[in-house]
Design an enzyme around this catalytic site. Structure first.
Site, short mmCIF file in Angstrom:
data_model
loop_
_atom_site.label_atom_id
_atom_site.label_comp_id
_atom_site.label_asym_id
_atom_site.label_seq_id
_atom_site.Cartn_x
_atom_site.Cartn_y
_atom_site.Cartn_z
N GLY A 47 0.78 -1.37 0.05
CA GLY A 47 0.08 0.05 0.04
C GLY A 47 1.12 1.40 0.02
O GLY A 47 1.88 1.45 -0.85
N GLU A 48 0.73 2.25 1.01
CA GLU A 48 1.59 3.31 1.07
C GLU A 48 1.99 3.28 2.50
O GLU A 48 1.20 3.49 3.45
CB GLU A 48 1.03 4.47 0.46
CG GLU A 48 1.71 5.62 -0.15
CD GLU A 48 2.51 6.27 1.03
OE1 GLU A 48 3.71 6.62 0.81
OE2 GLU A 48 1.94 6.49 2.02
N CYS A 79 6.00 -5.55 0.47
CA CYS A 79 6.28 -4.22 -0.04
C CYS A 79 6.26 -3.10 1.08
O CYS A 79 6.81 -3.07 1.81
CB CYS A 79 5.19 -4.03 -1.24
SG CYS A 79 5.73 -2.61 -2.25
N ARG A 106 12.95 3.06 0.15
CA ARG A 106 11.72 3.33 -0.43
C ARG A 106 11.93 3.60 -1.77
O ARG A 106 13.07 4.20 -2.20
CB ARG A 106 10.68 4.15 0.30
CG ARG A 106 10.50 4.04 1.63
CD ARG A 106 9.59 5.19 2.26
NE ARG A 106 8.24 4.99 1.63
CZ ARG A 106 7.72 6.32 1.84
NH1 ARG A 106 8.23 7.25 2.44
NH2 ARG A 106 6.49 6.26 1.23
N ARG A 135 6.47 0.39 -7.33
CA ARG A 135 7.23 1.20 -6.44
C ARG A 135 7.86 0.74 -4.98
O ARG A 135 7.60 1.16 -3.91
CB ARG A 135 6.29 2.75 -6.10
CG ARG A 135 5.91 3.46 -7.12
CD ARG A 135 5.02 4.74 -6.91
NE ARG A 135 3.70 4.18 -6.31
CZ ARG A 135 2.72 3.84 -7.49
NH1 ARG A 135 3.01 3.58 -8.74
NH2 ARG A 135 1.46 3.29 -7.13
N HIS A 170 4.90 -8.24 -4.57
CA HIS A 170 3.50 -8.42 -4.20
C HIS A 170 3.28 -9.83 -4.38
O HIS A 170 2.63 -9.98 -5.74
CB HIS A 170 2.62 -7.49 -4.84
CG HIS A 170 2.55 -6.40 -4.31
ND1 HIS A 170 1.65 -5.72 -3.66
CD2 HIS A 170 3.29 -4.92 -4.49
CE1 HIS A 170 1.79 -4.62 -3.35
NE2 HIS A 170 2.63 -3.94 -3.81
N GLU A 172 1.03 -11.70 -3.75
CA GLU A 172 -0.50 -12.04 -3.76
C GLU A 172 -1.05 -11.53 -5.03
O GLU A 172 -2.13 -11.93 -5.25
CB GLU A 172 -1.13 -11.13 -2.66
CG GLU A 172 -1.51 -9.65 -2.96
CD GLU A 172 -0.10 -8.86 -2.51
OE1 GLU A 172 0.81 -9.28 -2.35
OE2 GLU A 172 -0.35 -7.57 -2.72
N1 GLN Z 1 6.12 3.04 -2.23
C1 GLN Z 1 5.20 2.38 -1.28
C2 GLN Z 1 5.72 3.08 0.12
O1 GLN Z 1 6.97 3.54 0.25
C3 GLN Z 1 5.13 1.13 -1.16
C4 GLN Z 1 4.75 0.65 -2.42
C5 GLN Z 1 3.80 -0.89 -2.16
O2 GLN Z 1 3.44 -1.36 -1.19
N2 GLN Z 1 3.52 -1.34 -3.50
O3 GLN Z 1 4.99 2.84 1.12
#
Ligand code: GLN
EC number: 4.3.3.6
Length: 196
Positions: A47-48, A79, A106, A135, A170, A172
């Protein structure tokens, strides 16, 4: 029956649940701290990470997840989930959970190519795993206590330390459930130890 939770505050939750179920365990979306007590292992999805941290603070998940890990229960971060687990994050003062003795950077794989797929050789798997990198972070360095599970392009993208597992990509988002299976096995052996 093993029950594995997926932290459901943000990110790729549903796909993890499907993968857990494809491995023969029960998957449960975790939205409240009390629900942690009902699961044997936990996946922290992609996610983020800064958004996820904000939500973890709002719903007061940081300390309970640390306590969950301290009981020996397995946690798998994918991730952004890996970033949540790391002891150190490049260009950031404080860690989030700090449960995995690694340093992460990151958004490591270049700006032009935000996302890509690549074959990743994972320790213990005889056929490479297709990693979906979005990312994605990577592990810059790891303590000696950490087992390096995979590298891609010379960079560490998967690691394990006792009951904590993390990967940059990922798993999943493919139909290949081998990494989820690997985590399910970690949860299974934790449960077996408890029963003795
Ligand atoms: N770039 C995201 C972060 O820094 C991680 C990206 C992802 O989970 N696909 O949180």
């Amino acid at each position: 029956m093993l029950t594995i939770g997926v932290l459901g505050l943000q990110g790729a939750v549903r796909e993890h649940i499907q993968s857990i179920e494809a491995c023969g365990a029960a998957g449960k979306v975790i939205k409240r701290v009390e629900e942690l007590e009902t699961v044997d292992g936990l996946i922290i999805p992609g996610g983020e990470s800064t958004t996820m941290r904000r939500l973890m603070d709002t719903y007061q998940f940081i300390e309970p997840i640390k306590a969950f890990a301290a009981q020996g229960k397995p946690i798998f971060g994918t991730c952004a989930g890996l970033i949540m687990l790391a002891k150190h994050i490049e260009d950031r003062e404080d860690a989030h959970l700090g449960l995995l003795n690694v340093s992460v950077a990151r958004n490591s794989f270049g700006r032009q190519v935000d996302s890509f797929e690549a074959d990743v050789e994972v320790k213990g798997l005889d056929v490479p795993f297709t990693g979906v990198f979005i990312r994605a972070p990577h592990i810059i360095s790891a303590d000696d206590s950490v087992e390096i599970m995979a590298k891609y392009d010379g960079r560490i993208v998967m690691a394990k330390e006792n009951n904590i597992l993390g990967c940059s990509f990922h798993p999943e988002l493919t139909d290949d459930h081998r990494l989820t299976k690997l985590f399910v096995e970690m949860v299974k052996s934790y449960k077996t130890k408890q029963a003795v």
